[in-house]
Design an enzyme around this catalytic site. Structure first.
Site, short mmCIF file in Angstrom:
data_model
loop_
_atom_site.label_atom_id
_atom_site.label_comp_id
_atom_site.label_asym_id
_atom_site.label_seq_id
_atom_site.Cartn_x
_atom_site.Cartn_y
_atom_site.Cartn_z
N SER A 7 -7.42 -37.48 29.21
CA SER A 7 -8.79 -37.47 29.71
C SER A 7 -9.62 -38.47 28.92
O SER A 7 -9.33 -38.75 27.75
CB SER A 7 -9.38 -36.06 29.53
OG SER A 7 -10.78 -36.09 29.71
N TYR A 18 -24.05 -10.90 27.36
CA TYR A 18 -23.32 -10.84 28.63
C TYR A 18 -22.50 -9.55 28.70
O TYR A 18 -22.56 -8.81 29.68
CB TYR A 18 -22.42 -12.08 28.74
CG TYR A 18 -21.64 -12.19 30.02
CD1 TYR A 18 -22.22 -12.71 31.18
CD2 TYR A 18 -20.30 -11.79 30.09
CE1 TYR A 18 -21.50 -12.83 32.36
CE2 TYR A 18 -19.57 -11.90 31.25
CZ TYR A 18 -20.16 -12.42 32.39
OH TYR A 18 -19.44 -12.53 33.55
N ASP A 38 -17.69 -20.06 40.53
CA ASP A 38 -17.70 -21.49 40.22
C ASP A 38 -16.64 -22.24 41.01
O ASP A 38 -16.90 -23.30 41.58
CB ASP A 38 -17.47 -21.71 38.72
CG ASP A 38 -18.54 -21.04 37.87
OD1 ASP A 38 -19.53 -20.55 38.44
OD2 ASP A 38 -18.36 -21.01 36.64
P1 ADP Z 1 -19.10 -25.60 31.57
O1 ADP Z 1 -20.36 -24.81 31.65
O2 ADP Z 1 -19.38 -27.07 31.61
O3 ADP Z 1 -18.10 -25.16 32.58
P2 ADP Z 1 -17.11 -24.61 29.80
O4 ADP Z 1 -17.10 -24.33 28.34
O5 ADP Z 1 -16.78 -23.51 30.73
O6 ADP Z 1 -18.51 -25.29 30.14
O7 ADP Z 1 -16.06 -25.76 30.10
C1 ADP Z 1 -16.14 -26.99 29.39
C2 ADP Z 1 -14.75 -27.39 28.89
O8 ADP Z 1 -13.93 -27.81 30.00
C3 ADP Z 1 -14.78 -28.58 27.97
O9 ADP Z 1 -15.07 -28.20 26.65
C4 ADP Z 1 -13.37 -29.11 28.12
O10 ADP Z 1 -12.47 -28.35 27.34
C5 ADP Z 1 -13.06 -28.85 29.59
N1 ADP Z 1 -13.34 -30.01 30.43
C6 ADP Z 1 -14.26 -30.13 31.41
N2 ADP Z 1 -14.21 -31.34 32.00
C7 ADP Z 1 -13.22 -32.02 31.37
C8 ADP Z 1 -12.67 -33.34 31.49
N3 ADP Z 1 -13.11 -34.22 32.41
N4 ADP Z 1 -11.66 -33.69 30.66
C9 ADP Z 1 -11.21 -32.82 29.74
N5 ADP Z 1 -11.68 -31.58 29.58
C10 ADP Z 1 -12.67 -31.17 30.37
MG MG Z 2 -17.36 -23.12 32.68
#
Ligand code: ADP
Ligand code: MG
Length: 389
Positions: free
Chosen positions: A72, A231, A179
């Site tokens: 990524s 929560y 989601d």
């Molecule tokens: P959100 O509210 O954005 O969903 P979360 O904590 O549930 O927050 O998810 C975010 C996590 O998802 C990031 O910390 C990462 O681990 C993963 N993530 C999201 N998008 C990517 C991406 N494009 N590449 C790698 N990891 C990602």
């Molecule tokens: Mg999330």
């Protein structure tokens, strides 16, 4: 952050660089915003999110040797795992999302002998941790890609459940299915009316474009350490309220039950219950109002939702209250906090010509109050997960 045309080349170029070959294709999935229906999901109730014009793109190609490699723009390293080693054990770090979805798809009956290994590379312009569900975006992008590459032919509902299973079991976040449903079912200028009991999802036109309305996100960037505890505590109150009222879940109560609830429950539990009961009704009213009167008429429902979360469910914070009040006072049709609460973002439904005014007013109000500057940007209700050609 890259602009939305760049994420496609970032995914493709990153794939080429990382793996030294061409991807078979590109797939993408959006983040989401919940328009209304907060904390109703785990009460078997209604939610009404929409997919946004911020997406995660995956470039992917199968491998012959049963190995999965994921990379990524977020991470310098490439993570590797054999298909046959996929398991529900917690995986630390971001690769839990793609590995988790691959594992979860196998749990839904995908034939492990035809599930090939693959190389995948991700690029995204969904802000992480801003309450826009970058996690559902990455999960849904993997789900639609593997659905095609593994020849699964699962419907969107099954793909949504696979994303949720990955997030619950492999990432370890106890989230509902909202989601992923928004990210998969989303349509341009429409929202996804989801019944969290039957899991029926219906796409409802919003008509924001025709009415000249935009959704302004006001990310307070506040995150409270007691959010997790809060929560859990709200979930427990809802369960206790349902048990005391003799119903399976709060979905089974409506406004007529509130007088009895008030006499049976302690004050705090009663107010938690009242939020869920009235919020479910507001989701239904929002869907009906959109159909009968159009999008400018839903503002009062958004405002009422915020009051209910602030006073009855008690999950707002002063920054969110200020964002909402300022947006309402400076031209928004309606506004509310969105997401789990204790921080995060508010949304405001704003006529296009007033977006700059509202945004300026909010920035000024935050500065006056001595709060850190919020992040503000508009989002458009957009297409869900798809193959990119
Ligand atoms: P959100 O509210 O954005 O969903 P979360 O904590 O549930 O927050 O998810 C975010 C996590 O998802 C990031 O910390 C990462 O681990 C993963 N993530 C999201 N998008 C990517 C991406 N494009 N590449 C790698 N990891 C990602
Ligand atoms: Mg999330």
């Amino acid at each position: 952050m890259t602009d939305s045309t760049d994420i496609y080349s970032a995914a493709r170029d990153g794939f080429r660089e990382r793996y030294g070959r061409e991807p078979l294709g590109l797939w993408s999935a959006p983040g989401r915003v919940n328009l209304i229906g907060e904390h109703t999901d785990y009460n078997d109730g209604f939610v009404f999110p929409f997919a946004i014009d911020r997406r995660t793109v995956v470039a992917l190609a199968p491998r012959e040797d049963g190995v999965i490699r994921v990379g990524s723009t977020f991470a310098a390293d490439t993570e590797e795992m054999a298909v046959e080693s996929l398991s529900p054990d917690r995986i630390a770090g971001w690769s839990a999302y793609p590995f988790g979805v691959a594992w979860a798809l196998l749990q839904h009956g995908a034939d492990a002998s035809t599930a090939t290994g693959f190389d995948a590379y991700f690029a995204s312009d969904v802000p992480v941790g801003a309450g826009l569900s970058s996690s559902a975006a990455i999960e849904s992008a993997v789900a639609v890609a593997l659905n095609e590459v593994w020849g699964l032919e699962y419907n969107k509902r099954t793909l949504a459940r696979a994303g949720q299973l990955a997030e619950n079991q492999v990432v370890g976040a106890p989230t509902g299915i909202m989601d992923q449903s928004a990210s998969l079912f989303g349509k341009q200028d429409a929202a996804v009316f989801l019944d969290c009991r039957s899991l029926d999802a219906e796409v409802i036109p919003l008509g924001f474009e025709g009415a000249g309305l935009e959704i302004l996100i006001i990310d307070t960037k506040v995150s409270h350490s007691h959010a997790d505890g809060g929560y859990k505590d709200r979930r427990a109150s809802c369960e206790a309220g349902a048990a005391a009222m003799g119903v399976e879940s709060l979905r089974d109560l409506d406004a007529d039950d509130l007088p009895r609830a008030e006499s049976v429950l302690d004050d705090v539990t009663f107010r938690r219950v009242r939020h869920i009961v009235t919020e479910n009704q507001r989701v239904l009213d929002t869907v009906r109002t959109l159909r009968e009167e159009g999008p400018r008429a839903i503002g009062g429902l958004l405002d009422a939702s915020h009051v209910s979360m602030r006073d009855d469910f008690e999950i707002s914070v002063p920054e969110l209250d200020l964002a909402v009040a300022t947006a309402q006072a400076s031209g928004a049709v309606g506004a509310r906090m969105t997401g789990g609460g204790f921080g995060g973002a508010a949304i405001a439904l704003v006529p296009s010509e007033l977006v700059a005014d509202v945004s300026r007013a909010v920035s000024a109000a935050f500065a006056d109050a001595g709060y850190a500057a919020p992040d503000q940007f508009t989002v458009r209700p957009s297409e869900g997960a798809r193959a990119e050609r």
